[in-house]
Design a protein around this motif. Structure first.
Motif, PDB file in Angstrom:
ATOM      1  N   ARG A  88      12.581  -7.651   2.929  1.00 10.24           N
ATOM      2  CA  ARG A  88      13.293  -8.684   2.176  1.00 10.24           C
ATOM      3  C   ARG A  88      12.577 -10.032   2.295  1.00 10.24           C
ATOM      4  O   ARG A  88      12.411 -10.746   1.299  1.00 10.24           O
ATOM      5  N   THR A  89      12.151 -10.364   3.497  1.00 10.18           N
ATOM      6  CA  THR A  89      11.468 -11.637   3.713  1.00 10.18           C
ATOM      7  C   THR A  89      10.135 -11.682   2.989  1.00 10.18           C
ATOM      8  O   THR A  89       9.773 -12.690   2.371  1.00 10.18           O
ATOM      9  N   VAL A  90       9.384 -10.588   3.056  1.00  5.01           N
ATOM     10  CA  VAL A  90       8.098 -10.510   2.365  1.00  5.01           C
ATOM     11  C   VAL A  90       8.297 -10.676   0.862  1.00  5.01           C
ATOM     12  O   VAL A  90       7.590 -11.447   0.200  1.00  5.01           O
ATOM     13  N   LEU A  91       9.267  -9.964   0.320  1.00  2.90           N
ATOM     14  CA  LEU A  91       9.503  -9.986  -1.119  1.00  2.90           C
ATOM     15  C   LEU A  91       9.957 -11.374  -1.584  1.00  2.90           C
ATOM     16  O   LEU A  91       9.468 -11.900  -2.598  1.00  2.90           O
ATOM     17  N   GLU A  92      10.871 -11.976  -0.861  1.00  2.16           N
ATOM     18  CA  GLU A  92      11.340 -13.316  -1.212  1.00  2.16           C
ATOM     19  C   GLU A  92      10.189 -14.306  -1.161  1.00  2.16           C
ATOM     20  O   GLU A  92      10.049 -15.168  -2.039  1.00  2.16           O
ATOM     21  N   TYR A 151       2.313  -7.255 -17.056  1.00  3.50           N
ATOM     22  CA  TYR A 151       2.656  -6.360 -15.947  1.00  3.50           C
ATOM     23  C   TYR A 151       2.354  -4.899 -16.291  1.00  3.50           C
ATOM     24  O   TYR A 151       1.741  -4.170 -15.513  1.00  3.50           O
ATOM     25  N   TYR A 152       2.767  -4.487 -17.479  1.00  2.00           N
ATOM     26  CA  TYR A 152       2.598  -3.088 -17.886  1.00  2.00           C
ATOM     27  C   TYR A 152       1.131  -2.683 -17.882  1.00  2.00           C
ATOM     28  O   TYR A 152       0.785  -1.563 -17.486  1.00  2.00           O
ATOM     29  N   PHE A 155       1.779  -8.245  -5.404  1.00  4.90           N
ATOM     30  CA  PHE A 155       3.040  -8.664  -6.004  1.00  4.90           C
ATOM     31  C   PHE A 155       3.600  -7.567  -6.905  1.00  4.90           C
ATOM     32  O   PHE A 155       4.798  -7.272  -6.882  1.00  4.90           O
ATOM     33  N   ILE A 156       2.740  -6.956  -7.686  1.00  4.65           N
ATOM     34  CA  ILE A 156       3.170  -5.912  -8.609  1.00  4.65           C
ATOM     35  C   ILE A 156       3.731  -4.716  -7.867  1.00  4.65           C
ATOM     36  O   ILE A 156       4.806  -4.196  -8.203  1.00  4.65           O
ATOM     37  N   THR A 157       3.037  -4.254  -6.833  1.00  7.78           N
ATOM     38  CA  THR A 157       3.501  -3.068  -6.111  1.00  7.78           C
ATOM     39  C   THR A 157       4.760  -3.355  -5.300  1.00  7.78           C
ATOM     40  O   THR A 157       5.631  -2.484  -5.166  1.00  7.78           O
ATOM     41  N   LEU A 158       4.885  -4.576  -4.797  1.00  9.19           N
ATOM     42  CA  LEU A 158       6.102  -4.942  -4.064  1.00  9.19           C
ATOM     43  C   LEU A 158       7.313  -4.978  -4.997  1.00  9.19           C
ATOM     44  O   LEU A 158       8.399  -4.501  -4.648  1.00  9.19           O
ATOM     45  N   VAL A 159       7.121  -5.523  -6.187  1.00  9.81           N
ATOM     46  CA  VAL A 159       8.205  -5.550  -7.169  1.00  9.81           C
ATOM     47  C   VAL A 159       8.569  -4.129  -7.607  1.00  9.81           C
ATOM     48  O   VAL A 159       9.747  -3.804  -7.787  1.00  9.81           O
ATOM     49  N   ASN A 160       7.567  -3.283  -7.757  1.00 12.05           N
ATOM     50  CA  ASN A 160       7.833  -1.880  -8.084  1.00 12.05           C
ATOM     51  C   ASN A 160       8.722  -1.234  -7.030  1.00 12.05           C
ATOM     52  O   ASN A 160       9.681  -0.515  -7.349  1.00 12.05           O
ATOM     53  N   SER A 161       8.402  -1.471  -5.767  1.00 11.35           N
ATOM     54  CA  SER A 161       9.191  -0.907  -4.669  1.00 11.35           C
ATOM     55  C   SER A 161      10.628  -1.407  -4.700  1.00 11.35           C
ATOM     56  O   SER A 161      11.570  -0.638  -4.492  1.00 11.35           O
ATOM     57  N   LYS A 210       0.818  -1.214   0.000  1.00 10.63           N
ATOM     58  CA  LYS A 210       0.000   0.000   0.000  1.00 10.63           C
ATOM     59  C   LYS A 210       0.853   1.267   0.000  1.00 10.63           C
ATOM     60  O   LYS A 210       0.563   2.230  -0.716  1.00 10.63           O
ATOM     61  N   ASN A 211       1.925   1.267   0.784  1.00  6.65           N
ATOM     62  CA  ASN A 211       2.695   2.492   0.995  1.00  6.65           C
ATOM     63  C   ASN A 211       4.142   2.436   0.526  1.00  6.65           C
ATOM     64  O   ASN A 211       4.858   3.425   0.650  1.00  6.65           O
ATOM     65  N   GLY A 212       4.579   1.300  -0.007  1.00  7.55           N
ATOM     66  CA  GLY A 212       5.964   1.180  -0.415  1.00  7.55           C
ATOM     67  C   GLY A 212       6.877   1.013   0.785  1.00  7.55           C
ATOM     68  O   GLY A 212       6.450   1.150   1.941  1.00  7.55           O
ATOM     69  N   LEU A 213       8.140   0.726   0.520  1.00  7.82           N
ATOM     70  CA  LEU A 213       9.092   0.512   1.612  1.00  7.82           C
ATOM     71  C   LEU A 213       9.270   1.772   2.448  1.00  7.82           C
ATOM     72  O   LEU A 213       9.236   1.726   3.678  1.00  7.82           O
ATOM     73  N   GLU A 214       9.452   2.887   1.788  1.00  6.54           N
ATOM     74  CA  GLU A 214       9.720   4.133   2.514  1.00  6.54           C
ATOM     75  C   GLU A 214       8.511   4.602   3.303  1.00  6.54           C
ATOM     76  O   GLU A 214       8.642   5.108   4.416  1.00  6.54           O
ATOM     77  N   GLY A 215       7.323   4.452   2.736  1.00  3.84           N
ATOM     78  CA  GLY A 215       6.121   4.955   3.399  1.00  3.84           C
ATOM     79  C   GLY A 215       5.520   4.012   4.427  1.00  3.84           C
ATOM     80  O   GLY A 215       4.685   4.422   5.241  1.00  3.84           O
ATOM     81  N   ALA A 216       5.929   2.769   4.408  1.00  2.00           N
ATOM     82  CA  ALA A 216       5.369   1.787   5.340  1.00  2.00           C
ATOM     83  C   ALA A 216       5.798   2.092   6.772  1.00  2.00           C
ATOM     84  O   ALA A 216       6.927   2.503   7.020  1.00  2.00           O
ATOM     85  N   ARG A 217       4.898   1.863   7.708  1.00  3.48           N
ATOM     86  CA  ARG A 217       5.177   2.129   9.119  1.00  3.48           C
ATOM     87  C   ARG A 217       5.204   0.825   9.903  1.00  3.48           C
ATOM     88  O   ARG A 217       4.270   0.022   9.831  1.00  3.48           O
ATOM     89  N   VAL A 218       6.268   0.635  10.640  1.00  2.36           N
ATOM     90  CA  VAL A 218       6.414  -0.568  11.460  1.00  2.36           C
ATOM     91  C   VAL A 218       5.320  -0.625  12.512  1.00  2.36           C
ATOM     92  O   VAL A 218       4.793  -1.705  12.822  1.00  2.36           O
TER      93      VAL A 218
END
Length: 212
Positions: A63-67, A171-172, A108-114, A29-37
């Motif tokens: 990293r674990t989520v993406l893998e 994907y596109y 999956f698409i948004t995680l790969v984008n990040s 939803k928010n990308g790596l930078e925007g995500a809040r722990v």
């Protein structure tokens, strides 16, 4: 192993799974930078201390989520009965699987984008992903080579290039559905538009690979 130890192990695994599922939603939803722990911990019904205990850091969790997401699509691909299908049907099955997977798993698409914004820093040293991905490419190359011998497919098709092309045209469409709807003045997500597009994608790949 005693019952109490087994219970603790099950509880730990359940907690990690909740954290991973919550993190998947937050990162997508928010990308790596925007995500809040804090938001991840709250959604997982865990505390930040447990999150850091299991995953060391926010980057470690990402990293674990993406893998995990990459392994999931590779696992689902192994279930495709490509080797026992006629050539064109096998090709259609692979294209349609990728398309439907993206529809069912938009995260999956948004995680790969990040991760691409991060220049793949989280997965570049993952031996697991490298192994399963190369295994998949070898499988597709074997399929291509078999049909070349049977004079069905063109002999100059590289499996990695084919996989990139299949992923790209599917994907596109989804990553650009909002801007595309404005530019081309059509609803990219209506059932009719989705059916029209997957038909076009299948035909495009078949024309690329098949001799006739």
């Amino acid at each position: 192993m005693s019952i109490s130890v087994k219970t603790r192990v099950r509880d730990a695994e359940a907690t990690k799974l909740r954290i991973l599922e919550a993190a998947k939603k937050e990162f997508s939803k928010n990308g790596l930078e925007g995500a809040r722990v804090d938001a991840i911990a709250l959604d997982a019904k865990a505390n930040k201390r447990m999150l850091y205990h299991y995953f060391k850091s926010k980057d470690g969790l990402f990293r674990t989520v993406l893998e995990r997401e990459y392994l999931n699509i590779r696992t689902e691909e192994t279930k495709l009965d490509l080797e026992n299908l006629p050539p064109r049907a096998a090709l259609e099955t692979l294209v349609r699987f990728t398309w439907e997977y993206y529809i069912k798993n938009p995260e999956f698409i948004t995680l790969v984008n990040s991760e691409n914004l991060c220049q793949a820093v989280h997965i570049k040293n993952s031996p697991t992903l490298r192994t399963v991905s190369q295994k998949f490419i070898r499988r597709i190359q074997a399929l291509l080579d078999r049909e070349v011998r049977e004079n069905v497919f063109r002999e100059d098709i590289d499996a990695a290039q084919l996989n990139i092309t299949i992923a790209s045209i599917n994907y596109y469409y989804f990553t650009n559905r909002f801007t595309g709807a404005v530019i081309f003045e059509r609803d990219f997500t209506s059932p009719e538009a989705l059916q029209e597009r997957i038909t076009f994608n299948i035909e495009t790949i078949c024309r690329l690979v098949c001799k006739n």
